[in-house]
Design a protein around this motif. Structure first.
Motif, PDB file in Angstrom:
ATOM      1  N   UNK A  71      41.651  29.798  43.310  1.00  0.00           N
ATOM      2  CA  UNK A  71      42.864  28.972  43.286  1.00  0.00           C
ATOM      3  C   UNK A  71      43.890  29.534  42.307  1.00  0.00           C
ATOM      4  N   UNK A  72      43.454  29.821  41.076  1.00  0.00           N
ATOM      5  CA  UNK A  72      44.405  30.341  40.096  1.00  0.00           C
ATOM      6  C   UNK A  72      44.893  31.734  40.468  1.00  0.00           C
ATOM      7  N   UNK A  73      44.071  32.477  41.212  1.00  0.00           N
ATOM      8  CA  UNK A  73      44.496  33.781  41.700  1.00  0.00           C
ATOM      9  C   UNK A  73      45.634  33.660  42.693  1.00  0.00           C
ATOM     10  N   UNK A  74      45.610  32.621  43.509  1.00  0.00           N
ATOM     11  CA  UNK A  74      46.698  32.383  44.459  1.00  0.00           C
ATOM     12  C   UNK A  74      48.003  32.092  43.723  1.00  0.00           C
ATOM     13  N   UNK A  75      47.909  31.257  42.688  1.00  0.00           N
ATOM     14  CA  UNK A  75      49.113  30.967  41.900  1.00  0.00           C
ATOM     15  C   UNK A  75      49.643  32.241  41.232  1.00  0.00           C
ATOM     16  N   UNK A  99      50.683  51.740  36.952  1.00  0.00           N
ATOM     17  CA  UNK A  99      51.045  50.376  36.554  1.00  0.00           C
ATOM     18  C   UNK A  99      49.763  49.608  36.239  1.00  0.00           C
ATOM     19  N   UNK A 100      49.746  48.912  35.122  1.00  0.00           N
ATOM     20  CA  UNK A 100      48.555  48.182  34.699  1.00  0.00           C
ATOM     21  C   UNK A 100      48.692  46.682  34.895  1.00  0.00           C
ATOM     22  N   UNK A 101      47.602  45.984  34.631  1.00  0.00           N
ATOM     23  CA  UNK A 101      47.618  44.521  34.674  1.00  0.00           C
ATOM     24  C   UNK A 101      46.694  43.970  33.590  1.00  0.00           C
ATOM     25  N   UNK A 141      41.407  37.045  38.582  1.00  0.00           N
ATOM     26  CA  UNK A 141      42.835  37.312  38.814  1.00  0.00           C
ATOM     27  C   UNK A 141      43.114  38.807  38.781  1.00  0.00           C
ATOM     28  N   UNK A 142      42.668  39.487  37.731  1.00  0.00           N
ATOM     29  CA  UNK A 142      42.983  40.909  37.608  1.00  0.00           C
ATOM     30  C   UNK A 142      42.270  41.750  38.659  1.00  0.00           C
ATOM     31  N   UNK A 143      41.028  41.401  39.000  1.00  0.00           N
ATOM     32  CA  UNK A 143      40.317  42.205  39.995  1.00  0.00           C
ATOM     33  C   UNK A 143      40.966  42.074  41.374  1.00  0.00           C
ATOM     34  N   UNK A 144      41.460  40.897  41.688  1.00  0.00           N
ATOM     35  CA  UNK A 144      42.110  40.702  42.980  1.00  0.00           C
ATOM     36  C   UNK A 144      43.517  41.298  43.024  1.00  0.00           C
ATOM     37  N   UNK A 145      44.326  40.997  42.022  1.00  0.00           N
ATOM     38  CA  UNK A 145      45.705  41.491  42.050  1.00  0.00           C
ATOM     39  C   UNK A 145      45.774  43.006  41.928  1.00  0.00           C
ATOM     40  N   UNK A 151      47.095  48.790  41.962  1.00  0.00           N
ATOM     41  CA  UNK A 151      47.451  49.175  40.595  1.00  0.00           C
ATOM     42  C   UNK A 151      46.470  50.208  40.047  1.00  0.00           C
ATOM     43  N   UNK A 152      46.982  51.161  39.259  1.00  0.00           N
ATOM     44  CA  UNK A 152      46.153  52.269  38.790  1.00  0.00           C
ATOM     45  C   UNK A 152      46.131  52.415  37.274  1.00  0.00           C
ATOM     46  N   UNK A 153      46.729  51.446  36.573  1.00  0.00           N
ATOM     47  CA  UNK A 153      46.723  51.506  35.113  1.00  0.00           C
ATOM     48  C   UNK A 153      45.650  50.618  34.511  1.00  0.00           C
ATOM     49  N   UNK A 154      45.875  50.186  33.284  1.00  0.00           N
ATOM     50  CA  UNK A 154      44.923  49.318  32.584  1.00  0.00           C
ATOM     51  C   UNK A 154      44.659  48.067  33.419  1.00  0.00           C
ATOM     52  N   UNK A 155      43.421  47.558  33.380  1.00  0.00           N
ATOM     53  CA  UNK A 155      43.054  46.443  34.251  1.00  0.00           C
ATOM     54  C   UNK A 155      41.964  45.621  33.566  1.00  0.00           C
ATOM     55  N   UNK A 156      42.332  44.517  32.934  1.00  0.00           N
ATOM     56  CA  UNK A 156      41.329  43.611  32.386  1.00  0.00           C
ATOM     57  C   UNK A 156      41.901  42.219  32.147  1.00  0.00           C
ATOM     58  N   UNK A 157      40.996  41.281  31.904  1.00  0.00           N
ATOM     59  CA  UNK A 157      41.345  39.880  31.692  1.00  0.00           C
ATOM     60  C   UNK A 157      41.143  39.497  30.237  1.00  0.00           C
TER      61      UNK A 157
END
Length: 405
Positions: A71-75, A99-101, A141-145, A151-157
């Motif tokens: 749900x929060x991933x959709x938002x 680009x990271x997330x 959220x980060x794994x889905x987006x 995206x190919x940069x930093x990726x963590x929650x």
């Protein structure tokens, strides 16, 4: 050290599903609080909640992409779509560049509970569903987006209670400032279903002013009786100044300070020393004085202990400089893991449109806080520098300072 600027913002919240709706709600002091009668059926003390309508993603995402989204991933997806558009970033850019997330999220209760229910009833793990694991992890959220947007940069929650969204932006700021990344999608998201709120309700944390939902969230008011849970998604796209100039981006603001601290005290009861240290650190890192800050979006959640301790910390640091203060949670309720990011978006909208949103429902401030300069009504004002506070369970504190460029 690189300058770090904001080039995109997006929002999906109980006071609006996009930037225009949210800007109007902020200016009008419009509440997004309502009632969820299902909570009473489950034995909740309070049915109060921020009301967020689920988006319809069938025309935007494939079934495989939707299955893994919580749900929060959709938002968060909706907020990020808007932020990317504002920043002028398209699919081609995201595919080619690094680009990271970094996103704030500290729970994913509903998918976990639903998976357990499936297992309890059917006694077969294969019937839980292939998307369940991707929905139930904190990093949902980060794994889905990161996969949806390639995206190919930093990726963590970041999981830091109610400071998660703020710390996500702060950590992104540090990475870009140090030259490790050039552009990062930051933000915060919060599920709003009753599954995720039962334990909070059990602590008697929530307001029970159910007869007047829009007046229930009352930060700094001595007649408050608790917070109102809320949620949604908020995205802030940050990048190095050089990157923004190189691609001709519209620069909305510049992050100049990030302060943080831990109370080192009680797991849920706040104190004054921790927030004071966070505020002082943010000012020191920004290289500005207290009287340079014109507006503070306070963390103030509408709890007795929290509002009072933050107010005292603000008074300790800002004293006679008297910046305008309001808590947008008076309209939104407490957006929890999302709040640190959404309140940056709310404050950016105020800075862009020349006003300070009111602290609605503030009628009788605590006597100890009467020296603070509260915005009781909307104030027309050019804002050049604002500060946003976020604090959370475990004593985690975060303060961000943004200035107009």
């Amino acid at each position: 050290m690189n300058r770090v600027v904001i080039t995109g913002i997006g929002i999906y919240s109980c006071i609006g599903r996009n930037l225009e709706e949210v800007r109007n709600s902020l200016y009008e002091g419009k509440s997004g609080i309502g009632l969820d009668p299902v909570r009473k059926e489950w034995g909740f003390r309070s049915a109060l909640t921020g009301v967020v309508n689920k988006p319809d993603l069938k025309e935007l995402l494939t079934r495989r992409q939707r299955v893994g989204l919580s749900e929060q991933g959709e938002y968060a997806y909706m907020a990020t779509l808007e932020a990317l558009k504002v920043a002028g970033l398209d699919e081609d850019f995201l595919a080619k560049e690094e680009v990271g997330i970094i996103y704030g999220n500290d729970s994913s209760a509903k998918p976990s509970i639903e998976a357990f229910e499936q297992l309890r009833i059917k006694k077969d793990t294969t019937l839980i569903g292939s998307g369940s694991i991707f929905q139930s992890m904190n990093s949902t959220v980060t794994m889905n987006l990161s996969t949806i947007f390639k995206l190919k940069g930093i990726n963590f929650t970041v999981s830091a209670a109610c400071a998660s969204g703020s710390h996500a932006i702060g950590l992104g700021y540090m990475m870009i400032k140090s030259g490790m990344q050039e552009l990062i999608i930051c933000g915060g998201a919060q599920e709003i279903n009753y599954h995720s709120m039962g334990s909070f309700d059990g602590l008697s944390t929530f307001s029970v002013r159910e007869q007047e939902p829009e007046r229930a969230s009352r930060p700094f008011d001595k007649n408050r009786d608790g917070l109102i849970p809320s949620g949604g998604g908020a995205t802030v796209i940050i990048e190095s100044y050089e990157s923004a100039v190189r691609r001709g981006a519209n620069i909305l603001g510049e992050i100049i300070g990030y302060g943080f601290s831990s109370n080192g005290d009680h797991i849920s009861a706040p104190n004054v020393a921790g927030p004071t240290k966070s505020l002082e650190m943010a000012l020191r890192q920004a290289g500005i004085r207290a009287n340079d800050v014109q507006y503070i979006n306070a963390h103030a959640t509408s709890t007795i202990a929290g509002d009072l301790s933050e107010g005292k910390a603000i008074f300790n640091v800002f004293g006679d400089s008297r910046p305008l203060i309001s808590s947008t949670k008076s309209m939104t309720g407490h957006e929890m893991w999302m709040a640190g990011a959404s309140e940056i978006v709310y404050s950016m909208l105020m800075m862009e449109n020349g006003f300070v949103a009111p602290n609605i429902n503030l009628e009788n401030p605590e006597e100890e806080l009467l020296g603070l300069n509260f915005a009781y009504n909307v104030v027309e004002k050019d804002i050049n520098v604002f500060l946003s506070n976020s604090f959370g369970f475990g004593g985690t504190n975060s303060s961000l300072i943004v200035r107009k460029v």
